[in-house]
Design a protein around this motif. Structure first.
Motif, PDB file in Angstrom:
ATOM      1  N   HIS A 130      45.561  35.649  56.302  1.00 46.30           N
ATOM      2  CA  HIS A 130      44.475  36.554  55.876  1.00 46.30           C
ATOM      3  C   HIS A 130      43.201  35.816  55.429  1.00 46.30           C
ATOM      4  CE1 HIS A 130      45.550  35.966  51.580  1.00 46.30           C
ATOM      5  NE2 HIS A 130      46.793  36.102  51.957  1.00 46.30           N
ATOM      6  N   LYS A 131      42.822  34.793  56.205  1.00 45.94           N
ATOM      7  CA  LYS A 131      41.629  34.010  55.868  1.00 45.94           C
ATOM      8  C   LYS A 131      40.621  34.058  57.000  1.00 45.94           C
ATOM      9  CE  LYS A 131      43.096  31.891  52.029  1.00 45.94           C
ATOM     10  NZ  LYS A 131      42.365  31.777  50.781  1.00 45.94           N
ATOM     11  N   VAL A 132      39.359  34.013  56.639  1.00 45.19           N
ATOM     12  CA  VAL A 132      38.285  33.779  57.594  1.00 45.19           C
ATOM     13  C   VAL A 132      37.590  32.470  57.192  1.00 45.19           C
ATOM     14  CG1 VAL A 132      37.775  36.095  58.439  1.00 45.19           C
ATOM     15  CG2 VAL A 132      36.878  35.414  56.199  1.00 45.19           C
ATOM     16  N   PRO A 133      36.978  31.759  58.140  1.00 47.61           N
ATOM     17  CA  PRO A 133      36.724  32.143  59.520  1.00 47.61           C
ATOM     18  C   PRO A 133      37.924  31.951  60.441  1.00 47.61           C
ATOM     19  CG  PRO A 133      35.855  29.940  59.159  1.00 47.61           C
ATOM     20  CD  PRO A 133      36.372  30.433  57.826  1.00 47.61           C
ATOM     21  N   PRO A 165      35.556  38.372  53.458  1.00 47.55           N
ATOM     22  CA  PRO A 165      36.767  38.082  52.684  1.00 47.55           C
ATOM     23  C   PRO A 165      36.901  39.005  51.470  1.00 47.55           C
ATOM     24  CG  PRO A 165      35.168  36.290  52.469  1.00 47.55           C
ATOM     25  CD  PRO A 165      34.620  37.254  53.491  1.00 47.55           C
ATOM     26  N   ARG A 166      38.135  39.250  51.105  1.00 46.08           N
ATOM     27  CA  ARG A 166      38.456  40.046  49.903  1.00 46.08           C
ATOM     28  C   ARG A 166      37.903  41.469  49.957  1.00 46.08           C
ATOM     29  NH1 ARG A 166      37.340  34.995  48.560  1.00 46.08           N
ATOM     30  NH2 ARG A 166      35.158  35.560  48.389  1.00 46.08           N
ATOM     31  N   ARG A 215      31.915  28.961  53.975  1.00 45.46           N
ATOM     32  CA  ARG A 215      32.915  28.591  54.998  1.00 45.46           C
ATOM     33  C   ARG A 215      32.658  29.368  56.291  1.00 45.46           C
ATOM     34  NH1 ARG A 215      37.130  28.818  50.888  1.00 45.46           N
ATOM     35  NH2 ARG A 215      37.633  26.732  50.172  1.00 45.46           N
ATOM     36  N   GLN A 216      32.135  30.572  56.165  1.00 46.34           N
ATOM     37  CA  GLN A 216      31.819  31.369  57.373  1.00 46.34           C
ATOM     38  C   GLN A 216      30.570  30.818  58.058  1.00 46.34           C
ATOM     39  OE1 GLN A 216      34.478  33.163  57.396  1.00 46.34           O
ATOM     40  NE2 GLN A 216      34.694  32.640  55.234  1.00 46.34           N
ATOM     41  N   THR A 235      30.266  33.867  53.278  1.00 47.03           N
ATOM     42  CA  THR A 235      30.460  32.685  52.419  1.00 47.03           C
ATOM     43  C   THR A 235      30.098  31.423  53.205  1.00 47.03           C
ATOM     44  OG1 THR A 235      32.740  32.105  53.038  1.00 47.03           O
ATOM     45  CG2 THR A 235      32.485  33.845  51.376  1.00 47.03           C
ATOM     46  N   ARG A 255      29.738  27.826  58.491  1.00 44.83           N
ATOM     47  CA  ARG A 255      29.997  26.615  59.293  1.00 44.83           C
ATOM     48  C   ARG A 255      30.120  26.903  60.785  1.00 44.83           C
ATOM     49  NH1 ARG A 255      34.278  24.397  54.719  1.00 44.83           N
ATOM     50  NH2 ARG A 255      32.698  23.695  53.249  1.00 44.83           N
ATOM     51  N   GLU A 292      40.640  27.531  59.995  1.00 46.75           N
ATOM     52  CA  GLU A 292      40.107  26.363  59.272  1.00 46.75           C
ATOM     53  C   GLU A 292      38.710  26.009  59.814  1.00 46.75           C
ATOM     54  OE1 GLU A 292      41.162  24.954  56.469  1.00 46.75           O
ATOM     55  OE2 GLU A 292      42.760  26.440  56.475  1.00 46.75           O
ATOM     56  N   SER A 293      37.735  26.211  58.946  1.00 45.40           N
ATOM     57  CA  SER A 293      36.343  26.049  59.366  1.00 45.40           C
ATOM     58  C   SER A 293      36.057  24.657  59.931  1.00 45.40           C
ATOM     59  CB  SER A 293      35.405  26.348  58.194  1.00 45.40           C
ATOM     60  OG  SER A 293      35.708  25.554  57.069  1.00 45.40           O
ATOM     61  N   THR A 302      40.586  41.521  55.798  1.00 44.15           N
ATOM     62  CA  THR A 302      41.440  40.410  56.240  1.00 44.15           C
ATOM     63  C   THR A 302      42.923  40.738  56.064  1.00 44.15           C
ATOM     64  OG1 THR A 302      41.255  39.396  54.058  1.00 44.15           O
ATOM     65  CG2 THR A 302      39.749  38.594  55.759  1.00 44.15           C
ATOM     66  N   TYR A 344      36.093  24.876  45.193  1.00 48.44           N
ATOM     67  CA  TYR A 344      36.965  26.047  45.276  1.00 48.44           C
ATOM     68  C   TYR A 344      37.648  26.317  43.926  1.00 48.44           C
ATOM     69  CZ  TYR A 344      39.671  29.609  47.789  1.00 48.44           C
ATOM     70  OH  TYR A 344      40.212  30.790  48.233  1.00 48.44           O
TER      71      TYR A 344
END
Ligand SMILES: N[C@@H](CCC(=O)N[C@@H](CS)C(=O)NCC(=O)O)C(=O)O
Length: 211
Positions: free
Chosen positions: A55-58, A38-39, A16-17, A14, A19, A69-70, A43, A116
């Protein structure tokens, strides 16, 4: 084997990844990489939840420090490592404030409040619930907010040069393009120019690689 430069990055697939991959490419830094999507369930494994209980990336680990937090990750990288000519990292309060004004605007108004919402209640409605009025409202808000700053957008967001604000903005414009939200003229030209950066293209190849 220890991670190159003490750096390990989790996250793929995604904007956000993209970045942190992009900032690492701009800085010419090699790193260990776990292409966690993700999903996918990856995670939510016990092992990943020990790294990020949200349970979030990055997620970036540098030595013993873990950062989520990217936006925080890319800002940290610019502060912690030598910066090549052509990448601007402000060291003075006024310069940092001008940069942060862009960064906070992008992550709060364009990412969290607009894109989002479109994603959560559009493409991910099977998880987060369908809300067509909220989706259309969020698209309108994105257009209105971006339109209001369009006359301030040049080749880069701050006149001193390429910065983390550009990584945040371009990834939001990529996202808007995916959602078929039209861009105002300066943002569209800026977006096309930014996508030519070799580091952007190298980061896309890594963050969106087919497994
Ligand atoms: N504000 C966070 C957002 C991170 C985020 O929401 N990541 C999503 C993918 S873009 C995720 O990891 N979702 C997996 C999940 O919720 O389990 C950032 O910019 O890093």
């Amino acid at each position: 084997m220890s991670a190159p430069n003490g750096l390990t990055l989790w996250g793929m697939g995604t904007v956000r990844q993209l970045r942190p991959h992009w900032m690492l490419a701009e800085l010419g830094l090699d790193y260990e990489y776990f292409p966690v999507h993700p999903r996918s369930g990856e995670t939510k494994t016990a092992e990943f939840l020990r790294i990020n209980p949200r349970h979030k990336v990055p997620v970036l680990r540098h030595g013993t420090m873990v950062i989520t937090e990217s936006a925080a990750i890319i800002e940290y990288l610019g502060d912690a490592f030598p910066v090549p000519a052509g990448v601007y990292v402000p060291r003075d309060p006024a310069g940092r404030a001008r940069l942060n004004e862009w960064c906070y605007f992008i992550v709060s108004e364009l990412d969290a409040t607009s894109l989002y919402i479109v994603r959560r209640h559009g493409g991910l409605k099977h998880i987060y619930g369908e809300a067509p009025v909220a989706v259309e409202g969020a698209k309108d808000y994105f257009r209105e907010q971006l339109g209001a700053v369009d006359d301030r957008i040049g080749a880069t967001l701050v006149p001193e040069g390429f910065s983390i604000a550009d990584i945040l903005m371009v990834t939001c414009l990529d996202w808007a393009a995916d959602e078929r939200i039209p861009l105002p003229p300066n943002a569209a030209a800026y977006h096309a120019g930014m996508k030519q950066r070799p580091a952007y293209q190298a980061a896309c190849a890594k963050a969106y690689q087919k497994s």
